[in-house]
Each structure stands twice: as structure tokens, then as C-alpha cells.
Design an enzyme around this catalytic site. Structure first.
Site, PDB file in Angstrom:
ATOM      1  N   ARG A   1     -14.686 -80.427   8.356  1.00  0.00           N
ATOM      2  CA  ARG A   1     -15.610 -81.568   8.242  1.00  0.00           C
ATOM      3  C   ARG A   1     -16.386 -81.626   9.541  1.00  0.00           C
ATOM      4  O   ARG A   1     -15.811 -81.943  10.597  1.00  0.00           O
ATOM      5  CB  ARG A   1     -14.834 -82.859   7.993  1.00  0.00           C
ATOM      6  CG  ARG A   1     -15.676 -84.087   8.239  1.00  0.00           C
ATOM      7  CD  ARG A   1     -15.034 -85.344   7.742  1.00  0.00           C
ATOM      8  NE  ARG A   1     -15.058 -85.402   6.294  1.00  0.00           N
ATOM      9  CZ  ARG A   1     -14.796 -86.491   5.578  1.00  0.00           C
ATOM     10  NH1 ARG A   1     -14.481 -87.620   6.189  1.00  0.00           N
ATOM     11  NH2 ARG A   1     -14.848 -86.465   4.263  1.00  0.00           N
TER      12      ARG A   1
ATOM     13  N   HIS B   1     -21.471 -82.839   0.528  1.00  0.00           N
ATOM     14  CA  HIS B   1     -20.039 -83.111   0.360  1.00  0.00           C
ATOM     15  C   HIS B   1     -19.595 -82.535  -0.991  1.00  0.00           C
ATOM     16  O   HIS B   1     -19.306 -83.272  -1.940  1.00  0.00           O
ATOM     17  CB  HIS B   1     -19.809 -84.620   0.407  1.00  0.00           C
ATOM     18  CG  HIS B   1     -18.386 -85.036   0.674  1.00  0.00           C
ATOM     19  ND1 HIS B   1     -17.358 -84.137   0.865  1.00  0.00           N
ATOM     20  CD2 HIS B   1     -17.818 -86.281   0.756  1.00  0.00           C
ATOM     21  CE1 HIS B   1     -16.219 -84.806   1.070  1.00  0.00           C
ATOM     22  NE2 HIS B   1     -16.486 -86.093   1.001  1.00  0.00           N
TER      23      HIS B   1
ATOM     24  N   GLN C   1     -16.317 -83.612  -2.913  1.00  0.00           N
ATOM     25  CA  GLN C   1     -16.429 -84.945  -3.502  1.00  0.00           C
ATOM     26  C   GLN C   1     -17.074 -84.876  -4.891  1.00  0.00           C
ATOM     27  O   GLN C   1     -16.572 -85.467  -5.848  1.00  0.00           O
ATOM     28  CB  GLN C   1     -17.263 -85.849  -2.579  1.00  0.00           C
ATOM     29  CG  GLN C   1     -17.417 -87.263  -3.092  1.00  0.00           C
ATOM     30  CD  GLN C   1     -16.099 -88.020  -3.065  1.00  0.00           C
ATOM     31  OE1 GLN C   1     -15.460 -88.095  -2.037  1.00  0.00           O
ATOM     32  NE2 GLN C   1     -15.695 -88.578  -4.204  1.00  0.00           N
TER      33      GLN C   1
ATOM     34  N   ASP D   1     -22.696 -95.362  -2.325  1.00  0.00           N
ATOM     35  CA  ASP D   1     -22.046 -94.913  -1.082  1.00  0.00           C
ATOM     36  C   ASP D   1     -22.574 -95.820   0.034  1.00  0.00           C
ATOM     37  O   ASP D   1     -23.527 -96.582  -0.163  1.00  0.00           O
ATOM     38  CB  ASP D   1     -22.404 -93.430  -0.829  1.00  0.00           C
ATOM     39  CG  ASP D   1     -21.702 -92.847   0.400  1.00  0.00           C
ATOM     40  OD1 ASP D   1     -20.712 -93.442   0.881  1.00  0.00           O
ATOM     41  OD2 ASP D   1     -22.156 -91.790   0.883  1.00  0.00           O
TER      42      ASP D   1
ATOM     43  N   CYS E   1     -17.564 -92.904  -3.492  1.00  0.00           N
ATOM     44  CA  CYS E   1     -16.750 -91.851  -2.866  1.00  0.00           C
ATOM     45  C   CYS E   1     -15.726 -92.446  -1.905  1.00  0.00           C
ATOM     46  O   CYS E   1     -14.730 -91.798  -1.588  1.00  0.00           O
ATOM     47  CB  CYS E   1     -17.648 -90.853  -2.156  1.00  0.00           C
ATOM     48  SG  CYS E   1     -18.746 -91.591  -0.944  1.00  0.00           S
TER      49      CYS E   1
ATOM     50  N   ARG F   1      -9.654 -86.152  -5.864  1.00  0.00           N
ATOM     51  CA  ARG F   1     -10.023 -85.273  -4.752  1.00  0.00           C
ATOM     52  C   ARG F   1      -8.928 -84.226  -4.547  1.00  0.00           C
ATOM     53  O   ARG F   1      -9.207 -83.038  -4.389  1.00  0.00           O
ATOM     54  CB  ARG F   1     -10.197 -86.094  -3.460  1.00  0.00           C
ATOM     55  CG  ARG F   1     -11.453 -86.960  -3.395  1.00  0.00           C
ATOM     56  CD  ARG F   1     -12.700 -86.117  -3.224  1.00  0.00           C
ATOM     57  NE  ARG F   1     -12.623 -85.251  -2.066  1.00  0.00           N
ATOM     58  CZ  ARG F   1     -12.858 -85.611  -0.802  1.00  0.00           C
ATOM     59  NH1 ARG F   1     -13.236 -86.851  -0.537  1.00  0.00           N
ATOM     60  NH2 ARG F   1     -12.777 -84.742   0.190  1.00  0.00           N
TER      61      ARG F   1
HETATM   62  N1  NVA Z   1     -22.010 -90.556   3.141  1.00  0.00           N
HETATM   63  C1  NVA Z   1     -20.715 -90.832   3.721  1.00  0.00           C
HETATM   64  C2  NVA Z   1     -19.649 -90.225   2.867  1.00  0.00           C
HETATM   65  C3  NVA Z   1     -18.240 -90.460   3.351  1.00  0.00           C
HETATM   66  C4  NVA Z   1     -17.212 -89.804   2.510  1.00  0.00           C
HETATM   67  C5  NVA Z   1     -20.660 -90.299   5.127  1.00  0.00           C
HETATM   68  O1  NVA Z   1     -21.138 -89.179   5.356  1.00  0.00           O
HETATM   69  O2  NVA Z   1     -20.170 -90.994   6.010  1.00  0.00           O
HETATM   70  N1   CP Z   2     -14.627 -89.724   0.338  1.00  0.00           N
HETATM   71  C1   CP Z   2     -14.174 -89.176   1.503  1.00  0.00           C
HETATM   72  O1   CP Z   2     -14.479 -88.029   1.850  1.00  0.00           O
HETATM   73  O2   CP Z   2     -13.354 -89.997   2.215  1.00  0.00           O
HETATM   74  P1   CP Z   2     -12.869 -89.775   3.736  1.00  0.00           P
HETATM   75  O3   CP Z   2     -14.107 -89.831   4.599  1.00  0.00           O
HETATM   76  O4   CP Z   2     -11.905 -90.872   4.007  1.00  0.00           O
HETATM   77  O5   CP Z   2     -12.236 -88.419   3.818  1.00  0.00           O
END
Ligand code: NVA
Ligand code: CP
Length: 305
Positions: A103, A130, A133, A222, A262, A290
Site C-alpha cells: 500500500r 484500489h 477493493q 467513499d 469501502c 476483502r
Molecule cells: N479513497 C480512500 C480509500 C480507503 C480505503 C483513501 O485512499 O484513503
Molecule cells: N477499505 C480499505 O482498504 O480499508 P483500510 O484502509 O482500513 O485497509
């Protein structure tokens, strides 16, 4: 040749369906607590440059329950691209571990990681997309509705990394996907173009959330400010007020419309507490899935299917 999972459209349509089918089988094995240890004597490196609950827990739990050992590396452990070049990290980790999930902030970094690693790399979110997801999302929709055909999926909010993955999925599977977002927060033009050019899906960009959700089977949202943008939240709020998913918005969708997010959610901003808690909300099965879908992705990439 090794396979990576950097974009959802790295998989062909057949492979997407194969992974979804496999996810269902692995989910059932987990439900029955069957012994299932395909990753015995294998290890997974998990690189996190950003916070996470679901991604970290689901990958680590899934891989461990499948007989492997997952190594969690927090943002301070590696400082990928800062303490050490991405291409060096890629080759070092490939000497220890059988799979890498990461990540990261910069999308270029995950591409570089995949290019230099000699083991499969899974994108667990970047600023751009993502894909894990979105695979879990369609698995969840299929589970809830029994199919993926002729469904109108309306995303309401920021045209962010989640939207980019939906658009790239729309280049692989026929969808009716609508992104209702403020004019200043649209998805990247090149990604929209990629999805439109595939000529497979009906894709619309709207700036009118109430009109967009008419006839929606799924309403998805989101956060208004993603990780790395949290300092922009106050300014962003002014643009997103009309884009809150609340009871009024849900009432404009189909009576049996599902609500998805998500997570993590900021209750009172992009979604109200009552929508999160309503019978329409499938956010927790969505979060659970997930793990099952990622398990299937890891089995697929490791050639264990
Ligand atoms: N759009 C959000 C998704 C988190 C799972 C982010 O990137 O923070
Ligand atoms: N939806 C998701 O990726 O959650 P986290 O950021 O908690 O991993």
C-alpha cells in the site's frame, strides 16, 4: 512469467470470473473451518506506507489461515522510496518472500516494485487505484444479487482511487457505472477514456447526485478526502455537501437498492449514520469479502489453482 495484480484490468474477463469463483470456494472452506494450507512454507511481505485496518488484517489473517506466514512492515520499517530505492526493496524482498503486497502513495512506485520484483506483487491501494477493493465489491454484489448483469451502480462522492478501479473494471466487464461527483473532483480523464474506449460498459459522469441515483441498484460512496489529502477536508467539504449519502438520497434509488462503502467511513460527512445502519447497507459483508477475494487473488498469482 510471473503475474502481478496492479490494476483490476490486469486480469482478463475470464480470469476475473475465475478469481470470483475461487473466492467463493475459499470462503466456504473458511466457513467450515476446513484445513486448507496451500501456502505452507511460504511467506508474504506486506508493505504499508499508509494506515490500514481491513487491508492489513484481511491479508495477514487470510494468508496465515492458508498456512503461510505474513510479515507486516509498517510505514517506518522500510520507508520505501525514501530510506531505500523502490527497485532495491523489490529485489531484496523477492529473495525472502514468495509474494509481496504493498500500500503506497505513488502509483509509479507500485509499478516499479512489480517491474523489479521477481515474485508476484499485489497493489493494496495507491493514490491512483484500489483493485483488491473493487474485486471484493463485485464479489459482494454478486453474492447479494445473484448476478452482475444489468445493474446500475452509482458512486457518489470524490472521483478518487476507488472510482479509477471501477472505471478500469468497466473496461473488462459490462457495467452501468455512474460517478456523481463535484465538477472539481472528477476521476482522471485518461482513465475515463480507457474505460469508454473499451466500448463495453455504459459509463456516465454526473454532477447531480439526486438525478444520478434514480433507478440505482447500488449506491456506493467513499471519504471526501483520501489518505494523503486529509488536510484538504475543510475545503473539500464545501464542494461535497450535496453529495452526502443520506436517507433522502437512498429514497431516490430503487426501493431494494444496496448501500456500499469501502470503509473507513466518516459518519455525518459522506454518509449518515442511519444509512450505514440501514438494512440496505452491506458494508460489513463487503469488508469481510476483502479477505476471501484477496485469498483467491493470492492463490491465482501463486499458480496454486
Ligand atoms: N479513497 C480512500 C480509500 C480507503 C480505503 C483513501 O485512499 O484513503
Ligand atoms: N477499505 C480499505 O482498504 O480499508 P483500510 O484502509 O482500513 O485497509
Amino acid at each position: 512469467m510471473k503475474r502481478d495484480f496492479i490494476h483490476v484490468d490486469d486480469l482478463t474477463p475470464d480470469e476475473i470470473h475465475q478469481v470470483l469463483g475461487l473466492a467463493g470456494e475459499v470462503k466456504e472452506k473458511f466457513r467450515r473451518r476446513e484445513a486448507f494450507h496451500p501456502f505452507a512454507n511460504r511467506t508474504l511481505a506486506m508493505i504499508f506506507a499508509k494506515p490500514s485496518a481491513r487491508t492489513r488484517i484481511s491479508f495477514e489473517t487470510g494468508f496465515t489461515r492458508m498456512g503461510g506466514h505474513a510479515v507486516y512492515l509498517n510505514p517506518q520499517d522500510i520507508e520505501i522510496g525514501k530510506r531505500e530505492a523502490v527497485k532495491d526493496v523489490a529485489r531484496v524482498i523477492s529473495r525472502y518472500n514468495d509474494l509481496i503486497m504493498a500500500r503506497l502513495f505513488a502509483h509509479g512506485h507500485i509499478r516499479e516494485l512489480a517491474a523489479y520484483a521477481t515474485v508476484p506483487v499485489i497493489n493494496a491501494l495507491t493514490d491512483y487505484n484500489h483493485p483488491c477493493q473493487i474485486m471484493a465489491d463485485i464479489f459482494t454484489i454478486q453474492e447479494a444479487r445473484g448476478h452482475l448483469e444489468n445493474l446500475k451502480i452509482v458512486y457518489v462522492g470524490d472521483g478518487n482511487n476507488i472510482v479509477h478501479s471501477w472505471l478500469r473494471l468497466a473496461a473488462r466487464l459490462p457495467l452501468h457505472f455512474v460517478c456523481a461527483c463535484p465538477a472539481a473532483y472528477q476521476p482522471e480523464a485518461a482513465t475515463l477514456q480507457l474505460a469508454l474506449a473499451a466500448g463495453l460498459s455504459r459509463i456516465e459522469i454526473s454532477h447531480d447526485p439526486l438525478a444520478a441515483v434514480q433507478n440505482a441498484d447500488v449506491v456506493y460512496t467513499d471519504v471526501w478526502a483520501s489518505m494523503g489529502q486529509k488536510h484538504e477536508l475543510q475545503e473539500r467539504r464545501q464542494h461535497f455537501d450535496a453529495f452526502q449519502v443520506n436517507a433522502r438520497l437512498m429514497a431516490a434509488a430503487r426501493p431494494d437498492a444496496l448501500f456500499m462503502h469501502c470503509l473507513p467511513a466518516q459518519r455525518g460527512l459522506e454518509v449518515t449514520d442511519d444509512v450505514m445502519e440501514s438494512p440496505a447497507s452491506i458494508v460489513f459483508p463487503q469488508a469481510e469479502n476483502r479477505m476471501h477475494v484477496q485469498n483467491a487473488i493470492m492463490l491465482f498469482l501463486a499458480g496454486l489453482v
